[in-house]
Design a protein around this motif. Sequence first.
Motif, PDB file in Angstrom:
ATOM      1  N   HIS A   1      12.954  -2.067   0.212  1.00 53.28           N
ATOM      2  CA  HIS A   1      12.929  -2.157  -0.940  1.00 53.28           C
ATOM      3  C   HIS A   1      12.371  -1.909  -1.673  1.00 53.28           C
ATOM      4  O   HIS A   1      12.351  -3.023  -2.331  1.00 53.28           O
ATOM      5  N   SER A   2      11.906  -0.392  -3.256  1.00 47.43           N
ATOM      6  CA  SER A   2      10.856  -0.787  -3.583  1.00 47.43           C
ATOM      7  C   SER A   2       9.995  -1.928  -3.635  1.00 47.43           C
ATOM      8  O   SER A   2       9.054  -1.515  -2.833  1.00 47.43           O
TER       9      SER A   2
ATOM     10  N   ALA B   1      11.974   3.767  -0.540  1.00 43.37           N
ATOM     11  CA  ALA B   1      12.146   3.775  -2.266  1.00 43.37           C
ATOM     12  C   ALA B   1      10.587   3.330  -2.903  1.00 43.37           C
ATOM     13  O   ALA B   1      10.817   2.838  -3.786  1.00 43.37           O
ATOM     14  N   THR B   2       9.808   3.094  -2.017  1.00 43.42           N
ATOM     15  CA  THR B   2       8.785   2.113  -2.763  1.00 43.42           C
ATOM     16  C   THR B   2       7.210   3.175  -3.336  1.00 43.42           C
ATOM     17  O   THR B   2       7.212   4.417  -2.798  1.00 43.42           O
TER      18      THR B   2
ATOM     19  N   VAL C   1      13.001   7.598   1.193  1.00 45.74           N
ATOM     20  CA  VAL C   1      13.247   8.288  -0.274  1.00 45.74           C
ATOM     21  C   VAL C   1      14.593   9.389  -0.468  1.00 45.74           C
ATOM     22  O   VAL C   1      14.517   9.852   0.427  1.00 45.74           O
ATOM     23  N   SER C   2      14.898   9.493  -1.257  1.00 47.41           N
ATOM     24  CA  SER C   2      15.804  10.287  -2.309  1.00 47.41           C
ATOM     25  C   SER C   2      15.562  11.068  -3.056  1.00 47.41           C
ATOM     26  O   SER C   2      14.059  11.031  -3.288  1.00 47.41           O
TER      27      SER C   2
ATOM     28  N   ASP D   1      15.293  10.358  -6.869  1.00 45.80           N
ATOM     29  CA  ASP D   1      14.621   9.866  -7.303  1.00 45.80           C
ATOM     30  C   ASP D   1      13.597   9.586  -7.282  1.00 45.80           C
ATOM     31  O   ASP D   1      12.813  10.420  -8.288  1.00 45.80           O
TER      32      ASP D   1
ATOM     33  N   THR E   1      10.477   6.218  -8.292  1.00 50.61           N
ATOM     34  CA  THR E   1       9.801   6.428  -7.470  1.00 50.61           C
ATOM     35  C   THR E   1       9.529   7.799  -6.237  1.00 50.61           C
ATOM     36  O   THR E   1      10.239   8.161  -5.609  1.00 50.61           O
TER      37      THR E   1
ATOM     38  N   SER F   1       5.629   8.153  -1.843  1.00 46.34           N
ATOM     39  CA  SER F   1       6.593   8.410  -0.017  1.00 46.34           C
ATOM     40  C   SER F   1       5.337   9.284   0.544  1.00 46.34           C
ATOM     41  O   SER F   1       4.696   9.077   1.732  1.00 46.34           O
TER      42      SER F   1
ATOM     43  N   HIS G   1      17.447   6.023  -7.206  1.00 51.56           N
ATOM     44  CA  HIS G   1      16.109   4.888  -6.286  1.00 51.56           C
ATOM     45  C   HIS G   1      16.400   3.814  -6.152  1.00 51.56           C
ATOM     46  O   HIS G   1      16.397   3.064  -4.891  1.00 51.56           O
TER      47      HIS G   1
END
Length: 266
Positions: free
Chosen positions: A92-93, A117-118, A211-212, A215, A218, A223, A243
Amino acid sequence: MPKLQANGIELFYDIQGTGEPLLLIPGFACDYAHWDLLMPSLVAQYQVIRLDNRGIGQSSAPDSPYSIKQMADDTAILLEHIGVSRIHVAGHSMGGQIAQELALAHPEKLHSLILLATFASCDRRFCSIIETLGDLPRILDPEAYFYVVLPWAVSEDFYATPGAIEAALKFQMEYPFPPTPQGLYHQSRAIINSDTLDRLPQISCPTLVLVSQQDILTPLKFSQELAQGIPNAELVILKRGGHDFLIDAPDAVATAMLNFLAKRTK
């Protein structure tokens, strides 16, 4: 809880469950407990391995420069230590940055890769935010820092949930292994100085990019860049969460992860 000597530091890790191994790598300022809300769903089907990256939690936080590649090396040493030769990896991230470097350096070890989420390379806005978040713990107390970070991490729905912010703050303030200013500073610089964009085509394992759409730290474009660069990567966009959808929408994240893993599990 066990620790091992890795790359000149003490590295904390935790193993729960049975089945195919699944490694969870946390993001900036987060330790292994950040995955707690997903654990019941994941442990029911997998042997889940979590760790504290250098600079956080119960792992060492040396006051010297870190790199994402270095943290990927820490993780590879952990896998060697526990005798895992092939594994599913989720990050994550910042943990997603580490997961990318692990996939690039040790393709033979990864059964699949989940990037949550990265990003591959940060733009100037994102670098500025992360630089600031790395600097502020030296001048803000932990409660003030919590309120600065929170809007970047969670969605409007989280703010609208009665008691959610108060519970998150209570957890943060009472947690027995708080982050150190030097650990956060060096993690932030590791994030800024990492770039895998030109090497993404070398990632050969099945990959989910998650991913959202909410977010703001990021955003979706990061993404999309990952999914376009990694051969045959699958992009899934969640409607819920920000995020930090590990705490904002854990059920949706766990479902997306398990749906992807089910297609790659023996």
